[in-house]
Design a protein around this motif. Structure first.
Motif, PDB file in Angstrom:
ATOM      1  N   PRO A 187       2.842  16.851  10.059  1.00 43.04           N
ATOM      2  CA  PRO A 187       3.760  16.357  11.100  1.00 43.04           C
ATOM      3  C   PRO A 187       3.635  14.850  11.265  1.00 43.04           C
ATOM      4  O   PRO A 187       2.558  14.277  11.099  1.00 43.04           O
ATOM      5  CB  PRO A 187       3.307  17.086  12.365  1.00 43.04           C
ATOM      6  CG  PRO A 187       1.922  17.528  12.081  1.00 43.04           C
ATOM      7  CD  PRO A 187       1.790  17.701  10.591  1.00 43.04           C
ATOM      8  N   SER A 188       4.753  14.199  11.611  1.00 47.67           N
ATOM      9  CA  SER A 188       4.741  12.728  11.727  1.00 47.67           C
ATOM     10  C   SER A 188       4.271  12.245  13.034  1.00 47.67           C
ATOM     11  O   SER A 188       4.081  12.596  14.012  1.00 47.67           O
ATOM     12  CB  SER A 188       6.127  12.156  11.475  1.00 47.67           C
ATOM     13  OG  SER A 188       7.064  12.737  12.320  1.00 47.67           O
TER      14      SER A 188
ATOM     15  N   ARG B 274       0.797  -1.222   0.000  1.00 46.04           N
ATOM     16  CA  ARG B 274       0.000   0.000   0.000  1.00 46.04           C
ATOM     17  C   ARG B 274       0.834   1.279   0.000  1.00 46.04           C
ATOM     18  O   ARG B 274       0.316   2.340  -0.307  1.00 46.04           O
ATOM     19  CB  ARG B 274      -0.982   0.004   1.169  1.00 46.04           C
ATOM     20  CG  ARG B 274      -0.374   0.219   2.508  1.00 46.04           C
ATOM     21  CD  ARG B 274      -1.426   0.140   3.613  1.00 46.04           C
ATOM     22  NE  ARG B 274      -0.841   0.437   4.895  1.00 46.04           N
ATOM     23  CZ  ARG B 274      -0.837   1.628   5.450  1.00 46.04           C
ATOM     24  NH1 ARG B 274      -1.435   2.630   4.866  1.00 46.04           N
ATOM     25  NH2 ARG B 274      -0.271   1.825   6.621  1.00 46.04           N
ATOM     26  N   TRP B 275       2.122   1.203   0.356  1.00 47.40           N
ATOM     27  CA  TRP B 275       2.979   2.389   0.300  1.00 47.40           C
ATOM     28  C   TRP B 275       3.501   2.573  -1.116  1.00 47.40           C
ATOM     29  O   TRP B 275       3.959   1.629  -1.736  1.00 47.40           O
ATOM     30  CB  TRP B 275       4.164   2.247   1.253  1.00 47.40           C
ATOM     31  CG  TRP B 275       3.784   2.167   2.690  1.00 47.40           C
ATOM     32  CD1 TRP B 275       3.744   1.040   3.442  1.00 47.40           C
ATOM     33  CD2 TRP B 275       3.378   3.239   3.537  1.00 47.40           C
ATOM     34  NE1 TRP B 275       3.337   1.345   4.716  1.00 47.40           N
ATOM     35  CE2 TRP B 275       3.104   2.695   4.803  1.00 47.40           C
ATOM     36  CE3 TRP B 275       3.227   4.606   3.342  1.00 47.40           C
ATOM     37  CZ2 TRP B 275       2.691   3.464   5.870  1.00 47.40           C
ATOM     38  CZ3 TRP B 275       2.814   5.369   4.426  1.00 47.40           C
ATOM     39  CH2 TRP B 275       2.546   4.811   5.661  1.00 47.40           C
TER      40      TRP B 275
ATOM     41  N   ARG C 224       9.532   4.382   9.395  1.00 47.90           N
ATOM     42  CA  ARG C 224      10.208   5.317   8.485  1.00 47.90           C
ATOM     43  C   ARG C 224       9.343   5.619   7.271  1.00 47.90           C
ATOM     44  O   ARG C 224       9.373   6.728   6.748  1.00 47.90           O
ATOM     45  CB  ARG C 224      11.548   4.757   8.059  1.00 47.90           C
ATOM     46  CG  ARG C 224      12.538   4.774   9.199  1.00 47.90           C
ATOM     47  CD  ARG C 224      13.887   4.426   8.691  1.00 47.90           C
ATOM     48  NE  ARG C 224      14.802   4.262   9.797  1.00 47.90           N
ATOM     49  CZ  ARG C 224      16.018   4.761   9.818  1.00 47.90           C
ATOM     50  NH1 ARG C 224      16.453   5.451   8.791  1.00 47.90           N
ATOM     51  NH2 ARG C 224      16.793   4.553  10.841  1.00 47.90           N
ATOM     52  N   LEU C 225       8.604   4.632   6.814  1.00 48.13           N
ATOM     53  CA  LEU C 225       7.686   4.880   5.698  1.00 48.13           C
ATOM     54  C   LEU C 225       6.601   5.869   6.106  1.00 48.13           C
ATOM     55  O   LEU C 225       6.246   6.768   5.346  1.00 48.13           O
ATOM     56  CB  LEU C 225       7.057   3.569   5.221  1.00 48.13           C
ATOM     57  CG  LEU C 225       7.973   2.583   4.518  1.00 48.13           C
ATOM     58  CD1 LEU C 225       7.241   1.285   4.254  1.00 48.13           C
ATOM     59  CD2 LEU C 225       8.505   3.171   3.222  1.00 48.13           C
TER      60      LEU C 225
ATOM     61  N   ILE D  60      12.245   7.812  -0.411  1.00 49.70           N
ATOM     62  CA  ILE D  60      12.349   8.934   0.523  1.00 49.70           C
ATOM     63  C   ILE D  60      12.801   8.435   1.896  1.00 49.70           C
ATOM     64  O   ILE D  60      13.616   9.076   2.565  1.00 49.70           O
ATOM     65  CB  ILE D  60      11.003   9.682   0.633  1.00 49.70           C
ATOM     66  CG1 ILE D  60      10.676  10.363  -0.685  1.00 49.70           C
ATOM     67  CG2 ILE D  60      11.034  10.696   1.759  1.00 49.70           C
ATOM     68  CD1 ILE D  60       9.277  10.934  -0.753  1.00 49.70           C
ATOM     69  N   ALA D  61      12.310   7.294   2.313  1.00 53.35           N
ATOM     70  CA  ALA D  61      12.664   6.723   3.620  1.00 53.35           C
ATOM     71  C   ALA D  61      14.057   6.104   3.616  1.00 53.35           C
ATOM     72  O   ALA D  61      14.557   5.725   4.670  1.00 53.35           O
ATOM     73  CB  ALA D  61      11.629   5.672   4.023  1.00 53.35           C
TER      74      ALA D  61
END
Length: 107
Positions: free
Chosen positions: A106-107, A30-31, A94-95, A38-39
């Motif tokens: 924001p994460s 799904r990612w 990280r993903l 990027i990760a």
């Protein structure tokens, strides 16, 4: 129903880990591929192939066959579980962070 509980434990571990491998495959699928870059993690295809191979090994080897010698099967099963744990503990967070950073939230 008397006797040793080990066949039932092996059955639960076998099907439970198969479900875990399937969930990991879905989560990796799904990612977007860009998020993996990027990760700075392995490519999406590597994870999908690894999880698909883990599922195939689990079905083919059948950890749930309690009456047979299972040394090789258990080693393959443990290696597959280690890969899933690495994915869940290291790659997946990280993903998530990389996806949040790409979207500007924001994460």
């Amino acid at each position: 129903m008397g006797g040793e509980p080990w066949p039932w434990v092996a059955l639960l571990l076998g099907y439970g880990s198969l479900a875990l491998f399937a969930w990991s495959f879905y989560d990796a699928w799904r990612w977007p591929a860009l998020t993996y870059r990027i990760a700075d993690r392995l490519f999406r295809g590597v994870w999908l192939t690894t999880f698909a191979a883990a599922m195939v090994l689990q079905i083919w080897n059948g950890v749930w066959r309690p009456g047979e010698e299972n040394t090789g099967r258990v080693l393959a099963w443990i290696a597959s579980l280690v890969i899933v744990v690495v994915y869940v503990v290291d790659v997946r967070p990280r993903l998530r962070d990389a996806d949040a950073a790409a979207d500007g939230r924001p994460s």
